[in-house]
Design an enzyme around this catalytic site. Sequence first.
Site, PDB file in Angstrom:
ATOM      1  N   GLU A  54      68.342   3.425  47.613  1.00 36.83           N
ATOM      2  CA  GLU A  54      67.868   2.295  47.953  1.00 36.83           C
ATOM      3  C   GLU A  54      66.433   2.012  47.677  1.00 36.83           C
ATOM      4  OE1 GLU A  54      69.024   1.836  51.873  1.00 36.83           O
ATOM      5  OE2 GLU A  54      71.183   1.517  51.738  1.00 36.83           O
ATOM      6  N   GLU A 107      77.528   4.489  50.669  1.00 33.85           N
ATOM      7  CA  GLU A 107      77.308   4.571  52.255  1.00 33.85           C
ATOM      8  C   GLU A 107      77.875   3.343  52.805  1.00 33.85           C
ATOM      9  OE1 GLU A 107      73.043   4.474  53.619  1.00 33.85           O
ATOM     10  OE2 GLU A 107      72.606   6.055  52.077  1.00 33.85           O
TER      11      GLU A 107
HETATM   12  C1  GAL Z   1      70.612   3.530  54.628  1.00 35.25           C
HETATM   13  C2  GAL Z   1      69.744   4.899  54.242  1.00 35.25           C
HETATM   14  C3  GAL Z   1      70.201   5.917  55.124  1.00 35.25           C
HETATM   15  C4  GAL Z   1      70.574   5.510  56.480  1.00 35.25           C
HETATM   16  C5  GAL Z   1      71.562   4.582  56.666  1.00 35.25           C
HETATM   17  C6  GAL Z   1      71.494   3.813  58.028  1.00 35.25           C
HETATM   18  O1  GAL Z   1      69.752   2.521  54.268  1.00 35.25           O
HETATM   19  O2  GAL Z   1      70.068   5.204  52.943  1.00 35.25           O
HETATM   20  O3  GAL Z   1      69.382   7.162  55.097  1.00 35.25           O
HETATM   21  O4  GAL Z   1      69.514   5.673  57.317  1.00 35.25           O
HETATM   22  O5  GAL Z   1      70.686   3.285  56.057  1.00 35.25           O
HETATM   23  O6  GAL Z   1      70.646   3.067  58.400  1.00 35.25           O
END
Ligand code: GAL
Length: 456
Positions: A178, A366
Amino acid sequence: MTKPLASLTDFDLHKRDFGPEFIWGVSTAAYQIEGAHDSNDKGESIWDRFTLNTKNIHLGQNGQKACDFYNRYKEDILLMRSMNIRHFRFSLSWSRIMPDGQGTLSTAGIDFYNRVIDFCLACGITPWVTLYHWDLPQALEEKGGWTNRDILNWFETYAIHCGQLFGDRVKHWMVLNEPMVFTGAGYFLGAHAPGKKGLSNFLPSVHHATLCQALGGRALRKVVENACIGTTFSCSQISPYSSRKRDIKAAKKADALLNRLFIEPSLGLGYPSKDLKVLKRLAKYQKPGDEKNMVFDFDFIGIQNYTREVIKYSFTVPYLRSKLVHATKRKVPTTLMDWEVYPKSIHTMISKYNAYEGINKLIITENGAAFEDKVVHGEVDDRLRLSYLQAYIKEVYRAKKEGLRLDGYFVWTFTDNFEWAEGYRPRFGLVYNDFDTQKRIVKSSGKWYKEFLVDP
Ligand code: GAL
């Protein structure tokens, strides 16, 4: 146990519905789980430094111990295996491998990742490795970090070392996690490490991250045989607050910034400066040949989606002239992060990425949610997370059924962990972690995922 849970919703999908090749996994990141922040000769990272100022983090917390994955990786990987999880995404801590970010390599740091990788493989779990998940070595930050063009050399060297050290066994790589978040929150808003602010920090960081994302891909391709190389992007459906022209225009600008800024140059489309004028100022940092060097033919693109954003025109916000209308104000269902629960967003983003030409594979790297979790008689019945995951996975299925390209899905995250500026309050795990005792308890959502992942 699992049946009554699953029947809480009308979720009737099975792993086989997604096809035999579809990848299911869990995602994590080094600083959020490892702890052991100063073990052996590990160097300081920008997150080690940033958390020293207790005002930066909820309750002044830090990741010095986190989930102690550094010492407990075996138990965690075994637990993962017992939950039928066969793909594990984690990141390498640059300052654990190269304490000063360049120069000397740390044998202890390398040994640790060798142990983790070997243990994964011994357990039949495929490692998916992110080179950079936000924890820049502090020594490099002292030299300007992502704002300094020298990062191209530092990052290339780091990527080559990682590929050479682990590439015999690790075949699935992600270059950056990201970039929009680590440049935006870290170099524009000052809310994340290294806490820098303003356009003069943000714009060079954006340009160097864009170059490094492609450069890292090229470096890995050179040194790792049969590598499957990707990179990851945060993305959210952007909806205008109203059908008024200026809200629609504001939403377009926010979309250019939040969704398009990093993927488009990597596909050869350049920066989306037509829709967000301030990006024209990136030209100041561009050198001849950069346009071409921003491009890389990734084997897969990882997209990370949690929510959607509703955007409204705002005269007072410089450059963007748009602002978020917070979910709480809109009175919609939210997670503990105050993010709207909006499953359609994941479908929208899968469609948008499918519309780009030149994307090979697409993977959700994710997706997940933080809710209040309570341990009652040694169990954590996290129904809200369970129905969140099921609702989002249903949208993933809808996309697949429509014939959209999608090749995998990773839950964020395995165990509750250190959630950056929010500290330990938001729990995102399938597995509950008691941060005092490091005891893990598989939540109802984890039990459900385990059952879902059983091979038919
Ligand atoms: C994403 C990030 C993760 C985690 C997740 C939940 O943006 O890559 O490290 O924190 O969000 O907030």
